[in-house]
Design a protein around this motif. Structure first.
Motif, mmCIF file in Angstrom:
data_model
loop_
_atom_site.group_PDB
_atom_site.id
_atom_site.type_symbol
_atom_site.label_atom_id
_atom_site.label_comp_id
_atom_site.label_asym_id
_atom_site.label_seq_id
_atom_site.Cartn_x
_atom_site.Cartn_y
_atom_site.Cartn_z
ATOM 1 N N GLU A 1 49.788 17.998 63.124
ATOM 2 C CA GLU A 1 48.415 18.292 62.727
ATOM 3 C C GLU A 1 48.280 19.470 61.767
ATOM 4 O OE1 GLU A 1 45.947 16.313 66.366
ATOM 5 O OE2 GLU A 1 45.892 18.493 66.186
ATOM 6 N N SER A 2 49.154 20.454 61.843
ATOM 7 C CA SER A 2 49.021 21.591 60.926
ATOM 8 C C SER A 2 50.328 22.360 60.863
ATOM 9 C CB SER A 2 47.890 22.532 61.380
ATOM 10 O OG SER A 2 48.166 23.072 62.660
ATOM 11 N N GLY A 3 50.493 23.112 59.747
ATOM 12 C CA GLY A 3 51.661 23.967 59.594
ATOM 13 C C GLY A 3 52.777 23.293 58.815
ATOM 14 N N HIS A 4 54.014 23.679 59.144
ATOM 15 C CA HIS A 4 55.222 23.181 58.481
ATOM 16 C C HIS A 4 56.167 22.694 59.575
ATOM 17 C CE1 HIS A 4 58.454 23.878 55.139
ATOM 18 N NE2 HIS A 4 58.772 22.862 55.925
ATOM 19 N N LEU A 5 56.387 21.395 59.621
ATOM 20 C CA LEU A 5 57.230 20.792 60.650
ATOM 21 C C LEU A 5 58.475 20.204 60.019
ATOM 22 C CD1 LEU A 5 57.840 19.718 63.511
ATOM 23 C CD2 LEU A 5 56.449 17.700 62.937
ATOM 24 N N LYS A 6 59.627 20.535 60.595
ATOM 25 C CA LYS A 6 60.899 19.967 60.171
ATOM 26 C C LYS A 6 61.493 19.180 61.334
ATOM 27 C CE LYS A 6 65.179 21.165 57.751
ATOM 28 N NZ LYS A 6 65.940 22.275 57.123
ATOM 29 N N VAL A 7 61.772 17.900 61.103
ATOM 30 C CA VAL A 7 62.328 17.001 62.118
ATOM 31 C C VAL A 7 63.731 16.611 61.666
ATOM 32 C CG1 VAL A 7 62.080 14.776 63.273
ATOM 33 C CG2 VAL A 7 60.048 16.154 62.765
ATOM 34 N N VAL A 8 64.732 16.899 62.501
ATOM 35 C CA VAL A 8 66.129 16.702 62.123
ATOM 36 C C VAL A 8 66.846 15.924 63.220
ATOM 37 C CG1 VAL A 8 68.262 17.848 61.420
ATOM 38 C CG2 VAL A 8 66.055 18.939 60.947
ATOM 39 N N ARG A 9 67.592 14.908 62.850
ATOM 40 C CA ARG A 9 68.458 14.148 63.777
ATOM 41 C C ARG A 9 67.681 13.593 64.970
ATOM 42 N NH1 ARG A 9 73.202 17.120 66.018
ATOM 43 N NH2 ARG A 9 71.650 18.725 66.453
ATOM 44 N N TRP B 1 51.965 21.515 71.275
ATOM 45 C CA TRP B 1 52.709 22.703 70.886
ATOM 46 C C TRP B 1 51.882 23.514 69.896
ATOM 47 C CZ3 TRP B 1 57.113 23.504 73.540
ATOM 48 C CH2 TRP B 1 57.764 22.403 74.091
ATOM 49 N N THR B 2 51.684 24.793 70.199
ATOM 50 C CA THR B 2 50.911 25.674 69.321
ATOM 51 C C THR B 2 51.673 26.940 68.943
ATOM 52 O OG1 THR B 2 49.886 26.751 71.234
ATOM 53 C CG2 THR B 2 48.717 24.856 70.283
ATOM 54 N N GLN B 3 52.866 27.131 69.487
ATOM 55 C CA GLN B 3 53.631 28.351 69.205
ATOM 56 C C GLN B 3 54.136 28.349 67.760
ATOM 57 O OE1 GLN B 3 54.160 26.247 71.698
ATOM 58 N NE2 GLN B 3 54.370 27.300 73.656
ATOM 59 N N ASP B 4 54.244 29.523 67.176
ATOM 60 C CA ASP B 4 54.751 29.678 65.828
ATOM 61 C C ASP B 4 56.256 29.935 65.867
ATOM 62 O OD1 ASP B 4 54.916 29.991 63.111
ATOM 63 O OD2 ASP B 4 54.057 32.005 63.071
ATOM 64 N N ARG B 5 56.965 29.508 64.803
ATOM 65 C CA ARG B 5 58.402 29.743 64.666
ATOM 66 C C ARG B 5 59.174 29.261 65.896
ATOM 67 N NH1 ARG B 5 58.932 34.605 65.310
ATOM 68 N NH2 ARG B 5 56.780 35.217 65.617
ATOM 69 N N LEU B 6 58.816 28.093 66.361
ATOM 70 C CA LEU B 6 59.441 27.528 67.552
ATOM 71 C C LEU B 6 60.512 26.519 67.138
ATOM 72 C CD1 LEU B 6 59.069 27.673 70.682
ATOM 73 C CD2 LEU B 6 57.688 25.594 70.478
ATOM 74 N N LEU C 1 55.903 28.209 79.159
ATOM 75 C CA LEU C 1 56.588 29.496 79.129
ATOM 76 C C LEU C 1 56.866 30.002 77.716
ATOM 77 C CD1 LEU C 1 59.252 28.724 81.867
ATOM 78 C CD2 LEU C 1 57.212 30.133 82.152
ATOM 79 N N ALA C 2 56.963 29.103 76.760
ATOM 80 C CA ALA C 2 57.435 29.473 75.425
ATOM 81 C C ALA C 2 56.446 30.374 74.700
ATOM 82 C CB ALA C 2 57.700 28.220 74.606
ATOM 83 N N VAL D 1 51.818 18.522 67.520
ATOM 84 C CA VAL D 1 52.321 19.767 66.938
ATOM 85 C C VAL D 1 51.202 20.400 66.123
ATOM 86 C CG1 VAL D 1 53.970 20.799 65.349
ATOM 87 C CG2 VAL D 1 54.700 18.968 66.899
ATOM 88 N N ARG D 2 50.822 21.588 66.555
ATOM 89 C CA ARG D 2 49.755 22.341 65.899
ATOM 90 C C ARG D 2 50.283 23.760 65.728
ATOM 91 N NH1 ARG D 2 45.692 21.448 69.678
ATOM 92 N NH2 ARG D 2 45.486 19.318 68.926
ATOM 93 N N SER D 3 51.229 23.912 64.791
ATOM 94 C CA SER D 3 52.018 25.140 64.721
ATOM 95 C C SER D 3 52.233 25.528 63.264
ATOM 96 C CB SER D 3 53.378 24.923 65.391
ATOM 97 O OG SER D 3 54.271 25.961 65.133
ATOM 98 N N ALA D 4 52.327 26.836 62.997
ATOM 99 C CA ALA D 4 52.553 27.304 61.635
ATOM 100 C C ALA D 4 53.931 26.916 61.131
ATOM 101 C CB ALA D 4 52.363 28.817 61.561
#
Length: 445
Positions: free
Chosen positions: A185-193, A126-131, A105-106, A157-160
């Motif tokens: 795999e691509s983009g900018h990923l931030k993992v927190v807590r 996951w391919t959605q941007d700004r998620l 749905l996202a 994760v394949r997201s901008a």
């Protein structure tokens, strides 16, 4: 009577003798406006063209998708458009009960909130941007239970741009032996807590040259002990940048706690101590060099280590045009006779590769010698039994230690300060240091 019952009755009356509309829903009665299905499959009431505002009820807010901050779907009564910052709620008692359904749905810009509980077999690409995906309340636990996305990981994760907050990943296994909690795999990923336990890899990245991974206040541990590929707790490929801060790594097995091939790596204020029963190889490795900032960490081997080196740099030779290691204000623990706190493979790197080692506290019987051109100042060796417990961490200098407050300011390099600005705190976070406080060698001030 609830709006759902009214809508249901109205639909039943309108369906008698009425043709179906193009979206297979019968026309809504005029007193309710037009009933449509939104993108999440829920019913919404929207204003009829000729109706006055007083004759129309407020837009229906469904539990599936709402505006961030609890706003209605849209101010003009129209359904929210894709990427408008909706929040999709997932939980046992919510309209969306599975993460995989939320992923379907996202849209770009959405937020997914996951209620506390266990979620089994929820592998997703996951391919959605700004998620943004975040656990709400007690950390939700995702258990692979034999499931994987594309034979790679629980989540791919394949997201901008994406943020993952307050989730736990467990039990990833794949045929190749490198099943990850998250495959980035691509983009900018931030993992927190977040937390990663019992995965063949905690986080594993691709080799995308422009990818950026940030990990904050997270936990990694309990590497599986079955045969196969080496099980690193965090493995960054040849990406642009890796930044890890305020995180805890423990109980490795044969693989490394952190392995980074990134062009630039920042390892700041972490606890990388393998612990009782851990048998990791290197605690921290940069096999291809690059620019490595290692500041304010507590890094220690266990007695059952698989490798006598704590920090390794350049073991597999040069890849990047710019290479330097800056090791400042770390507490390095190794009580193995003949072990090495730091191994720089200078013969495999350009001759001009700098190694700065400043104000590190060296605990135990390991070897620490200058390796390569650079600065080597203020490093002090202390015996294992001389440290004290501070904030439940048994790695602090005693208050009466003559080393307390005696470290010189480490200075700047490449326009960046090597002075620590925070220190690690359990279970996985950082605490800012008071500006101007006299510095001591090591990570805990």
């Amino acid at each position: 009577m609830s709006w759902q019952l009214c809508a249901t009755a109205a639909l039943a009356l309108a369906a008698i003798g009425s043709p179906l509309s193009a979206d297979n829903l019968p026309p809504a009665p005029t007193e309710l406006g037009t009933i449509r299905r939104n993108e999440q499959g829920q019913l919404e009431v929207v204003r009829p063209p000729a109706a006055s505002p007083a004759a129309v009820s407020s837009p229906v807010e469904t539990p599936v998708a709402k505006r961030a901050g609890g706003q209605r779907a849209a101010a003009d009564g129209q359904p929210a458009v894709a990427g408008s910052g909706r929040t999709i709620v997932v939980g046992e008692r919510e309209a969306v009960r599975s993460i995989s359904e939320a992923a379907r749905l996202a849209r770009d810009g959405d937020t997914i909130e996951i209620r506390a509980g266990e979620y089994r077999r929820q592998a997703v690409v996951w391919t959605q941007d700004r998620l943004t995906i975040r656990g709400v309340g007690r950390r939700p636990v995702l258990i692979a239970d034999g499931d994987s996305a594309e034979g790679k990981a629980l989540w791919v994760v394949r997201s901008a741009q994406m943020t993952i907050d307050n989730l736990e990943f467990r039990g990833a296994r794949v045929a190749a032996g490198n099943g990850a909690g998250i495959r980035f795999e691509s983009g900018h990923l931030k993992v927190v807590r977040c937390a990663f336990f019992d995965n063949e890899m905690g986080i594993l990245t691709s080799n995308a040259a422009d990818a950026v991974l940030e990990v904050e206040n997270s936990e990694f541990g309990a590497a599986p002990r079955h045969a196969g590929a080496l099980h690193h707790l965090l493995y960054a490929g040849t990406i642009a940048r890796l930044r890890v801060s305020g995180s805890r790594f423990q109980q490795g097995y044969l693989g490394h706690l952190i392995k980074s091939r990134a062009r630039e790596s920042s390892i700041l204020y972490n606890l990388l101590v393998d612990g009782v029963g851990g048998s990791a190889s290197y605690e921290l490795e940069f096999p291809n060099g690059g620019i490595a900032w290692v500041i304010g960490n507590i890094i220690g081997q266990s007695a059952t280590t698989d490798n006598p080196v704590v920090v390794s740099y350049g073991a597999e030779g040069e890849r990047w045009p710019d290479n330097a290691l800056y090791l400042a204000h770390n507490t390095l623990v190794d009580d193995t006779p003949g072990g090495r706190f730091l191994q720089v493979w200078s013969e495999r790197l350009p001759a001009a590769t700098e190694v700065w080692a400043i104000n590190n506290l060296l605990v135990g019987r390991g070897i620490f010698v200058p390796q390569g051109p650079g600065r080597h100042d203020g490093n002090h060796v202390v015996a294992t039994g001389t440290l004290a417990v501070a904030d439940d961490l048994p790695f602090a200098l005693p208050q009466a230690s003559p080393l307390r407050g005696r470290a010189q300011t480490p200075g700047f390099v490449r326009g960046q300060s090597l002075t620590p600005t925070a220190e690690f705190r359990l279970p996985a976070k950082t605490l800012p240091l008071l500006p101007g406080k006299p510095l001591s060698p090591g990570a805990l001030q």
